[in-house]
Motif scaffolding. Sequence first.
Motif, PDB file in Angstrom:
ATOM      1  N   ASN A   1       0.818  -1.209   0.000  1.00 54.78           N
ATOM      2  CA  ASN A   1       0.000   0.000   0.000  1.00 54.78           C
ATOM      3  C   ASN A   1       0.853   1.261   0.000  1.00 54.78           C
ATOM      4  O   ASN A   1       0.455   2.302  -0.543  1.00 54.78           O
TER       5      ASN A   1
ATOM      6  N   ASP B   1       3.470   0.370  -3.851  1.00 52.63           N
ATOM      7  CA  ASP B   1       3.041  -0.198  -5.134  1.00 52.63           C
ATOM      8  C   ASP B   1       1.770   0.508  -5.609  1.00 52.63           C
ATOM      9  O   ASP B   1       0.678   0.289  -5.072  1.00 52.63           O
ATOM     10  N   ARG B   2       1.900   1.326  -6.672  1.00 49.75           N
ATOM     11  CA  ARG B   2       0.762   2.100  -7.181  1.00 49.75           C
ATOM     12  C   ARG B   2      -0.325   1.185  -7.743  1.00 49.75           C
ATOM     13  O   ARG B   2      -1.524   1.424  -7.547  1.00 49.75           O
ATOM     14  N   THR B   3       0.063   0.136  -8.442  1.00 51.87           N
ATOM     15  CA  THR B   3      -0.922  -0.795  -9.016  1.00 51.87           C
ATOM     16  C   THR B   3      -1.770  -1.428  -7.925  1.00 51.87           C
ATOM     17  O   THR B   3      -2.997  -1.542  -8.053  1.00 51.87           O
ATOM     18  N   TYR B   4      -1.126  -1.848  -6.846  1.00 52.23           N
ATOM     19  CA  TYR B   4      -1.866  -2.445  -5.736  1.00 52.23           C
ATOM     20  C   TYR B   4      -2.862  -1.443  -5.154  1.00 52.23           C
ATOM     21  O   TYR B   4      -4.026  -1.779  -4.910  1.00 52.23           O
ATOM     22  N   ARG B   5      -2.416  -0.208  -4.952  1.00 51.22           N
ATOM     23  CA  ARG B   5      -3.310   0.803  -4.387  1.00 51.22           C
ATOM     24  C   ARG B   5      -4.521   1.040  -5.288  1.00 51.22           C
ATOM     25  O   ARG B   5      -5.646   1.163  -4.812  1.00 51.22           O
ATOM     26  N   ASP B   6      -4.284   1.086  -6.597  1.00 51.62           N
ATOM     27  CA  ASP B   6      -5.392   1.332  -7.523  1.00 51.62           C
ATOM     28  C   ASP B   6      -6.410   0.185  -7.496  1.00 51.62           C
ATOM     29  O   ASP B   6      -7.621   0.415  -7.492  1.00 51.62           O
ATOM     30  N   LEU B   7      -5.897  -1.048  -7.505  1.00 52.94           N
ATOM     31  CA  LEU B   7      -6.806  -2.196  -7.478  1.00 52.94           C
ATOM     32  C   LEU B   7      -7.574  -2.269  -6.165  1.00 52.94           C
ATOM     33  O   LEU B   7      -8.769  -2.600  -6.134  1.00 52.94           O
TER      34      LEU B   7
ATOM     35  N   ARG C   1      -9.783  -9.217  -9.747  1.00 52.59           N
ATOM     36  CA  ARG C   1      -8.591  -8.602 -10.358  1.00 52.59           C
ATOM     37  C   ARG C   1      -7.496  -8.415  -9.313  1.00 52.59           C
ATOM     38  O   ARG C   1      -6.310  -8.639  -9.581  1.00 52.59           O
ATOM     39  N   LEU C   2      -7.879  -8.006  -8.111  1.00 51.07           N
ATOM     40  CA  LEU C   2      -6.892  -7.833  -7.041  1.00 51.07           C
ATOM     41  C   LEU C   2      -6.259  -9.168  -6.668  1.00 51.07           C
ATOM     42  O   LEU C   2      -5.033  -9.277  -6.510  1.00 51.07           O
TER      43      LEU C   2
ATOM     44  N   ALA D   1      -3.808 -10.434  -9.329  1.00 49.28           N
ATOM     45  CA  ALA D   1      -2.540  -9.701  -9.386  1.00 49.28           C
ATOM     46  C   ALA D   1      -1.660  -9.976  -8.171  1.00 49.28           C
ATOM     47  O   ALA D   1      -0.424  -9.952  -8.280  1.00 49.28           O
ATOM     48  N   TYR D   2      -2.272 -10.263  -7.022  1.00 48.72           N
ATOM     49  CA  TYR D   2      -1.506 -10.451  -5.779  1.00 48.72           C
ATOM     50  C   TYR D   2      -2.013 -11.687  -5.038  1.00 48.72           C
ATOM     51  O   TYR D   2      -2.549 -11.591  -3.917  1.00 48.72           O
TER      52      TYR D   2
END
Length: 464
Positions: free
Chosen positions: A326, A329-335, A395-396, A399-400
């Motif tokens: 959080n 990682d910008r991608t994680y925050r967006d998802l 999607r989250l 990705a993770y």
Amino acid sequence: MIAPRRGGYDPLALRRLHLEDARMNHLLIVCLLGCALAIVDGSDSESTSWREKKGATAPSPLLLTETQRPYFREHFHLGQLSERLWYSADWKAEQGVLKRLEHGSGPTRIFLRDANYKDTVIRFDFRLRGAQDVRLMTGSDGHYNTVLHVRPNQFFLQTAQDSSVPYFSYRHGECAYEFKPDRWYTMTIEFLGDEAVAHLDHRHLVRAKHPMIDRTRDYFAIQVDDNPAEFDNVEILTAVPRKSGSGRATIESAEGKFPVAKPLREMLVIRRKNAHEWYYQRDAASRRLVKRVDELDRQKKRQFPNAFRTQKEFKKEIQAERRRLNETDRTYRDLLTATHRANRSIEQWLISQRPEVEQVNGSRRKAFVAELHREMANEPELLMLVEAETQAQARLKAAYPQLFVSDQTIQEQRRAAAAQCRQDPVFQRLTRERADAYRAQRDYLLANDDQLNQLDQQVRDLEL
């Protein structure tokens, strides 16, 4: 006023006034005595009226203490609900009662925010409905303290494990009692120094005495399993020792009067745990044996951490990874934000269907929103919003995936790590030493506790 007459006041009128004053003084004394008794007993008029109306059992008179003042009270009237008492969507306050709802998927709790209390009287009204296990839970400094268990056929007190001392779990007094599922009962629990006594009346009671009880408590909760139950009139009142007529003789005469029938194996498990705590606190040889087992456990965990990591440790690592992502990682925050936005859209749509829910605050709103969700589960617009939330969550997870590990997966990972270690000579040696140390500790208890030894032999005979 007495009207004067010529030549002075009427003596008959004066006599009538004196009699009226005497009657008023008598009424005042009765009223004050009633108030004093209510303070000593901890009752309040609203709870008394409610119990009379519902046909609930009367509160058991106090045995060890007398109350001073209310610390917390909740009668669950809408519009007057305390924000200090937190609960999830598994609970709902309606018609002046707090209900553990029927759709539960596991144990759930209500708990008191910012709790801080020591010598107290706790009272609550309850009916079990379908619940098989209700617990009043107290705690101190991050550890559970004293726990009252209520089951359909019994209630008992237990002190919890606290590794900081250490103390080990201990089952104290227990009392057989057949609770009718739809009847209201009043439970009273008194905490005074290192003692606790819980009672329905002066015949059905349980007592615990342990140094752990003599602590300031900063945790208060009521837990119910995944079945419905109902509660009302939750009260915590500060208390002091009773000044007159201590009820210790009553407690001593009632303790153990209604024993709980249990299978032999359950009796053995309880006795073994109780013996473990009792001898550890009183017997140096027992302490040395327990500490040897603990030291070998620590060695195994230091040298083979993946094979002995607990569920809690796995989950703490996942939470730490979530926080790191959080922050970095910008991608994680967006998802993650997308999942939150989808959840908010569902909640906003539900509230738009019942605008009055907007006025409900805090944890109460969750319960109302969850109920609305169940009522409107088949509405097309809601189904579309739920599908959008499901996709955002998928999607989250895709990705993770490392952040969404199930308990079963954790167990499988731990078993796989242990299997890899079994060929290691150090692992084999520590495993043998640990098994020998545990047997020595177990055998010591059997040699010194006649009742434990007898139960152990009876269970062995059953298995032949």
